[in-house]
Scaffold this active site. Structure first.
Site, short mmCIF file in Angstrom:
data_model
loop_
_atom_site.label_atom_id
_atom_site.label_comp_id
_atom_site.label_asym_id
_atom_site.label_seq_id
_atom_site.Cartn_x
_atom_site.Cartn_y
_atom_site.Cartn_z
CG ASP A 19 -7.28 23.28 -12.70
OD1 ASP A 19 -6.67 24.03 -13.30
OD2 ASP A 19 -8.46 23.73 -11.92
CG HIS A 47 -4.22 26.98 -19.53
ND1 HIS A 47 -4.80 27.28 -20.90
CD2 HIS A 47 -5.54 26.76 -18.64
CE1 HIS A 47 -6.00 27.12 -20.87
NE2 HIS A 47 -6.53 26.85 -19.74
#
Ligand code: IMP
Ligand code: MG
Length: 366
Positions: A19, A47
């Protein structure tokens, strides 16, 4: 390794606990490449890519799928969960994204089976896994007796459920090869601190996340100006309480895959140096500065105190990492933070000033 064709292959690798904003970096670099390849992990990845005001959450598909005319490949090393993948494909098609001849899937990728998911939900609790069957699937791959690879779905006399998957995936399945003159962008999933060898073992994922061994001329590491972690495991620079709540809110730190609130903390340069070395990264893309700007605080950790001893080494043992007292420093502004990363770690080649493709700024090469 280099053919007579002039080409640049690039690898994009997460340097923290995932992240970091790899999706944005990959999305931006896609224009300069022909093929985008996922080489590790499966539906545990999440994503986020912002195009205008629309957010696309990708799990198994390479982010390149959002750019028309690019070929995307799910390579050996990945684990494929067919129902989830087919759902992801349909979801994108529903938003007008073309998924067809532009997608290929390796016959060597392993298949995540329902029993892997069941086992993960039972055994993965103490690690805080994503519950996507990742660990059991990679374990079966290593055992070599019960594993199913994508190519196995096409064996005659196969299980009825597999036949359905075989029919749906058949148009995509290929060998792991691409024309020599194609420029390849390798899209790393997860990150070095979650790597099965270099991460905070056993609180890691089950794949190799460093992308070492890939034929990439350029290796870009993505780091966030603060940190976040989902799931259990040591997090030396973690903060809690009101400050954490503000950082989490400003950074919108909630899991892409599970929706869980992410744990948050300050930028850890001890861990970042370790990750850069482990992944052999030579340049950094820095994200999340705008969040620190909104917060009005630029804090970094350049050393740990463990059992009273000062160190700049990242310990191998989770037990030692759990004892870290971080030495936190305040910096006056974003510029000071970037300079410090460049002095201590590696050149910062890209800085994100927002989350869209255009808001990733390439810095001068002076
Ligand atoms: P698993 O990959 O589902 O086995 O989960 C192992 C650990 O890695 C858990 O702490 C997960 O939260 C974490 N994890 C796995 N993939 C990602 C990711 O893409 N981003 C952030 N954390 C992840
Ligand atoms: Mg993610």
């Amino acid at each position: 390794m280099h053919s007579h064709f002039s080409r640049t292959n690039t690898a994009v690798i997460g340097l923290q606990f995932g992240d970091e904003g790899k999706g944005q970096v990959v999305d931006r670099l896609t224009a300069d490449h022909d093929v985008v390849v996922r080489f590790n992990g499966g539906a545990n990845a999440g994503h986020s890519v912002w195009i205008g005001n629309e957010r696309f959450a990708l799990h198994q598909l390479p982010s390149g799928i959002l750019t028309p005319g690019k070929r995307c490949h799910i390579a050996y090393g990945c684990v494929v969960e067919p129902d989830g993948l087919l759902e992801e494909i349909e979801g994108l098609r529903g938003k007008g994204i073309d998924v067809g001849a532009n997608l290929t899937i390796s016959a060597r990728a392993h298949v995540v089976l329902p029993r892997h998911v069941e086992e993960d939900r039972r055994r993965g609790k103490s690690l805080g896994t994503t519950g996507r069957g990742i660990g059991p699937c990679y374990a079966d791959k290593a055992y070599r007796d019960q594993a199913v690879r994508v190519g196995d779905l096409f064996k005659p006399g196969i299980d009825k459920g597999f036949a359905k998957w075989a029919r749906a995936l058949e148009p995509f399945v290929t060998e792991d090869e691409w024309p020599e003159d194609r420029r390849v962008l390798f899209e790393g999933a997860h990150a070095v601190l979650l790597d099965v060898d270099h991460g905070t073992y056993p609180f890691v994922t089950s794949s190799s996340c460093t992308g070492r061994g890939l034929p990439a001329d350029r290796r870009i590491g993505v780091a966030k100006a603060y940190m976040s972690r989902v799931g259990e495991g040591p997090f030396p620079t973690e903060i809690t309480g009101e400050a954490a709540e503000r950082l989490r809110t400003l950074g919108e730190e909630y899991g892409t895959t599970t929706g869980r609130p992410r744990r948050v903390g300050w930028l850890d340069l001890v861990a970042l140096c370790h990750a850069v070395r482990a992944a052999a990264v030579t340049e950094i893309a820095l994200t999340g500065l705008a969040v620190l700007q909104s917060l009005g605080a630029y804090k970094v950790v350049r050393a740990y105190r463990i059992d009273g001893e000062l160190t700049t080494r990242f310990p191998a043992q989770a037990s030692a990492l759990g004892k870290v007292e971080p030495v936190t420093e305040d910096l006056p502004n974003a510029e000071a933070l970037v300079s410090l990363i460049e002095a201590d770690v590696a050149p910062v080649r890209f800085v994100a000033v927002g989350r869209s493709r255009e808001e990733l700024v390439e810095r001068g090469t002076s």
